[in-house]
Design an enzyme around this catalytic site. Structure first.
Site, PDB file in Angstrom:
ATOM      1  N   LYS A   1     -16.295  -7.219   6.351  1.00 46.36           N
ATOM      2  CA  LYS A   1     -15.133  -7.802   5.852  1.00 46.36           C
ATOM      3  C   LYS A   1     -14.492  -8.331   7.499  1.00 46.36           C
ATOM      4  CE  LYS A   1     -11.937  -7.232   2.187  1.00 46.36           C
ATOM      5  NZ  LYS A   1     -10.631  -6.338   1.864  1.00 46.36           N
TER       6      LYS A   1
ATOM      7  N   SER B   1      -2.878  -7.615   2.968  1.00 38.65           N
ATOM      8  CA  SER B   1      -3.015  -7.557   4.285  1.00 38.65           C
ATOM      9  C   SER B   1      -3.687  -8.785   4.933  1.00 38.65           C
ATOM     10  CB  SER B   1      -4.332  -6.449   4.449  1.00 38.65           C
ATOM     11  OG  SER B   1      -3.820  -5.330   4.037  1.00 38.65           O
TER      12      SER B   1
ATOM     13  N   ARG C   1      -2.068  -6.128  -8.550  1.00 40.99           N
ATOM     14  CA  ARG C   1      -0.576  -6.964  -7.818  1.00 40.99           C
ATOM     15  C   ARG C   1      -0.340  -8.074  -9.250  1.00 40.99           C
ATOM     16  NH1 ARG C   1      -3.023  -7.571  -2.222  1.00 40.99           N
ATOM     17  NH2 ARG C   1      -5.054  -7.201  -3.365  1.00 40.99           N
TER      18      ARG C   1
ATOM     19  N   HIS D   1       0.786  -1.197   0.023  1.00 38.34           N
ATOM     20  CA  HIS D   1      -0.004  -0.008   0.139  1.00 38.34           C
ATOM     21  C   HIS D   1       0.896   1.260  -0.008  1.00 38.34           C
ATOM     22  CE1 HIS D   1      -3.059  -2.563   2.444  1.00 38.34           C
ATOM     23  NE2 HIS D   1      -3.850  -2.522   0.934  1.00 38.34           N
TER      24      HIS D   1
HETATM   25  N1  LIG Z   1       0.779  -5.315  -2.374  1.00 38.79           N
HETATM   26  C1  LIG Z   1       0.063  -4.494  -2.995  1.00 38.79           C
HETATM   27  N2  LIG Z   1       0.658  -3.832  -4.228  1.00 38.79           N
HETATM   28  C2  LIG Z   1      -0.277  -3.198  -4.909  1.00 38.79           C
HETATM   29  N3  LIG Z   1      -1.745  -2.929  -4.631  1.00 38.79           N
HETATM   30  C3  LIG Z   1      -1.798  -3.419  -3.372  1.00 38.79           C
HETATM   31  C4  LIG Z   1      -1.134  -4.231  -2.644  1.00 38.79           C
HETATM   32  N4  LIG Z   1      -1.962  -4.734  -1.731  1.00 38.79           N
HETATM   33  C5  LIG Z   1      -3.243  -4.218  -1.891  1.00 38.79           C
HETATM   34  N5  LIG Z   1      -3.125  -3.471  -2.799  1.00 38.79           N
HETATM   35  C6  LIG Z   1      -4.386  -2.606  -3.620  1.00 38.79           C
HETATM   36  O1  LIG Z   1      -4.776  -1.739  -2.596  1.00 38.79           O
HETATM   37  C7  LIG Z   1      -6.220  -1.449  -2.856  1.00 38.79           C
HETATM   38  C8  LIG Z   1      -6.908  -1.893  -1.464  1.00 38.79           C
HETATM   39  O2  LIG Z   1      -6.704  -2.939  -0.871  1.00 38.79           O
HETATM   40  P1  LIG Z   1      -6.950  -3.806   0.170  1.00 38.79           P
HETATM   41  O3  LIG Z   1      -7.129  -2.699   1.390  1.00 38.79           O
HETATM   42  O4  LIG Z   1      -8.370  -4.468   0.023  1.00 38.79           O
HETATM   43  O5  LIG Z   1      -5.715  -4.407   0.859  1.00 38.79           O
HETATM   44  P2  LIG Z   1      -5.626  -5.990   0.586  1.00 38.79           P
HETATM   45  O6  LIG Z   1      -4.200  -6.169   0.802  1.00 38.79           O
HETATM   46  O7  LIG Z   1      -5.999  -6.569  -0.674  1.00 38.79           O
HETATM   47  O8  LIG Z   1      -6.350  -6.522   1.695  1.00 38.79           O
HETATM   48  P3  LIG Z   1      -7.091  -7.897   2.173  1.00 38.79           P
HETATM   49  O9  LIG Z   1      -6.341  -8.948   1.822  1.00 38.79           O
HETATM   50  O10 LIG Z   1      -7.775  -7.793   3.444  1.00 38.79           O
HETATM   51  O11 LIG Z   1      -8.263  -7.813   0.715  1.00 38.79           O
HETATM   52  C9  LIG Z   1      -6.533  -2.549  -3.685  1.00 38.79           C
HETATM   53  O12 LIG Z   1      -6.819  -1.887  -4.986  1.00 38.79           O
HETATM   54  C10 LIG Z   1      -5.589  -3.492  -3.847  1.00 38.79           C
HETATM   55  O13 LIG Z   1      -5.276  -4.204  -4.896  1.00 38.79           O
HETATM   56 MG   LIG Z   2      -8.129  -6.975  -1.163  1.00 32.23          MG
END
Ligand SMILES: Nc1ncnc2c1ncn2[C@@H]1O[C@H](COP(=O)(O)OP(=O)(O)OP(=O)(O)O)[C@@H](O)[C@H]1O
Ligand SMILES: [Mg+2]
Length: 162
Positions: free
Chosen positions: A44, A131, A93, A20
């Site tokens: 969630k 996450s 990703r 993030h």
């Molecule tokens: N490592 C990462 N690199 C690039 N984008 C990311 C990454 N992790 C999350 N995102 C993007 O950030 C945005 C918000 O994601 P979110 O808060 O759902 O995180 P997540 O890591 O996908 O969490 P969860 O696993 O709880 O769904 C989404 O567009 C997701 O694709």
């Molecule tokens: Mg997600």
């Protein structure tokens, strides 16, 4: 201010990860203003309450001047409008993210045609971080210090130790 120069980056951020942070820094280099929108997302069943997710993101992004962190509930497009943002940032990703993100962006366009989605990819060594995985590893006592900022690793450890 031109709404196309201001972007919302919405998500659950439960908790904020290095992936993030990488995306936020990229977005902050492109847009004049970036608002991190932390969705309440009760469906969630988040590990951290929204206030804590906001606090962690604020601490982590403190030194990026054109970034604000706010919690919200309701539709992302409504939040974007309220904030005067004409752009929504999402992260890709891998191909696995594509289908869901594509659907979301198209649905959003039906609700708010004036809002555009912009997709960014992280540095390749962050592509495998989510996450969900970070929470699972931390809950099982694994070391997440390479995947999240130090303050987040501490919060996860505190959470595990009750
Ligand atoms: N490592 C990462 N690199 C690039 N984008 C990311 C990454 N992790 C999350 N995102 C993007 O950030 C945005 C918000 O994601 P979110 O808060 O759902 O995180 P997540 O890591 O996908 O969490 P969860 O696993 O709880 O769904 C989404 O567009 C997701 O694709
Ligand atoms: Mg997600």
């Amino acid at each position: 201010m031109n709404p196309k120069r201001s972007a919302v980056y919405p998500g659950t951020f439960d908790p904020i990860t290095n992936g993030h942070v990488d995306l936020v820094r990229r977005a902050a280099g492109i847009f004049d203003r970036v608002v991190i929108g932390i969705a309440a997302n009760p469906g969630k069943a988040p590990l951290f309450p929204m206030e804590k997710r906001v606090e962690l993101a604020r601490v982590v992004l403190e030194e990026v001047p054109n970034v604000n962190v706010l919690g919200y509930s309701g539709l992302t497009v409504d939040f974007a409008r309220e904030q005067g943002c004409g752009i929504v940032i999402r992260g890709l990703r891998a191909v696995t993210d594509f289908e869901f993100e594509f659907q979301l962006a198209n649905m959003s366009r039906h609700l708010a045609p004036e809002v555009d989605y912009v997709f960014l990819t992280p540095k390749e060594n962050f592509t495998f971080i989510s996450s969900t995985l970070v929470r699972e590893i931390a809950q099982l006592g694994g070391d997440v210090s390479r995947f999240v900022p130090p303050v987040v690793a501490l919060a996860l450890a505190a959470r595990r130790n009750g």
